[in-house]
Design a protein around this motif. Structure first.
Motif, short mmCIF file in Angstrom:
data_model
loop_
_atom_site.label_atom_id
_atom_site.label_comp_id
_atom_site.label_asym_id
_atom_site.label_seq_id
_atom_site.Cartn_x
_atom_site.Cartn_y
_atom_site.Cartn_z
N GLU A 222 36.97 43.32 44.88
CA GLU A 222 35.51 43.04 44.80
C GLU A 222 34.54 44.10 45.09
N PHE A 223 33.83 44.40 44.05
CA PHE A 223 32.70 45.27 44.02
C PHE A 223 31.31 44.74 44.25
N ARG B 149 34.41 41.18 39.87
CA ARG B 149 35.65 41.01 40.55
C ARG B 149 36.64 41.87 39.09
N GLU C 112 41.95 48.47 41.13
CA GLU C 112 41.30 49.95 41.43
C GLU C 112 40.87 50.76 40.12
N LEU D 141 38.13 49.36 38.16
CA LEU D 141 36.95 49.85 38.76
C LEU D 141 36.58 51.06 38.51
N TYR E 55 33.15 48.10 48.11
CA TYR E 55 34.20 47.45 47.44
C TYR E 55 35.41 47.14 48.51
#
Length: 254
Positions: free
Chosen positions: A151-152, A208, A212, A215, A243
């Protein structure tokens, strides 16, 4: 009617149903408004693993004690940040009215007073309206795609003299970038903060990611860097990016 004509009638009807199903499948889902409620906590020194587990478990299982929470994610923030935030919880509500009822709920007050306030020295909260696809999986954040991931959260506070059009241009740039990344992003919402409890930040972008690596691929892309440097930073007096990893927790009803 002969058996041949009946057969053709059934084939024509089946073809019509198949065509209608294909059209429905290709038709984009309608959107539905939701309210995202985000809180970033600053835990005190000496916060133990057991205390962390109790706090996160009680926050997570609160969805089973209070009506109106339609999705929740939470965890320990991965990297240090200027605000000193250590943990985050993200809740989704169907409307502002239901969120207001949550604030007055006695169970929420109990969790706050027994498992958060004694171990934290401040928090940052955001409440904003957003739109998601009006379907069970994206609305309730259920299914395999939402069981794990990252979650970022990107917060920024704009200068008072920045126009609505300029802010909208920055948010639209993020939305367009999200579309370019396709399956590398599970869900994305954004909006303006209307929280009466905290005015530190005016806008939020929450994404979302499945991992990683996804992301990292997003935040290291030239397109993201351009939006950040050319559209967000020039209009912002403060920004915050955090995050956390998604892990299944709260298996025991507290």
């Amino acid at each position: 009617m002969t058996s041949v004509s009946c057969k053709w009638s059934r084939m024509i009807a089946w073809a019509g149903q198949t065509s209608e199903m294909a059209q429905n499948a290709s038709r984009p889902l309608s959107k539905r408004k939701v309210v995202e409620h985000i809180v970033l906590f600053r835990t005190k020194a000496g916060f133990s693993d057991e205390q962390e587990k109790d706090m996160l478990d009680f926050l997570y299982t609160s969805q089973y004690h209070m009506r109106g929470i339609i999705a929740i994610s939470l965890g320990r923030i991965v990297q240090e940040n200027p605000e000193g935030c250590t943990h985050a919880v993200c809740m989704r509500f169907p409307s502002k009215e239901v969120l207001a009822e949550y604030y007055k709920n006695t169970f929420q007050s109990r969790v706050l007073n027994e498992y958060i306030i004694p171990y934290c020295h401040g928090s940052i909260s955001m409440d904003y309206e957003a739109e998601v696809e009006d379907d069970i999986v994206p609305l309730f954040r259920r299914g395999e795609d939402f069981e794990y991931g990252v979650e970022f959260i990107l917060l920024f506070s704009v200068h008072e003299d920045v126009s609505v059009e300029v802010i909208g241009d920055a948010l639209d740039a993020f939305a367009n970038l999200i579309e370019d990344f396709g399956s590398s992003i599970i869900q994305y919402t954004q909006g303006k903060n209307f929280s009466v409890n905290c005015k530190d930040y005016t806008h939020c972008v929450m994404i979302r990611f499945p991992s990683e690596e996804a992301l990292e691929g997003f935040t290291s892309s030239p397109s993201y860097t351009d939006i950040w440097k050319q559209k967000v930073l020039p209009i912002s007096k403060r920004t915050l990016i955090v995050y956390f990893l998604i892990d299944p927790i709260g298996t025991t009803l507290m």
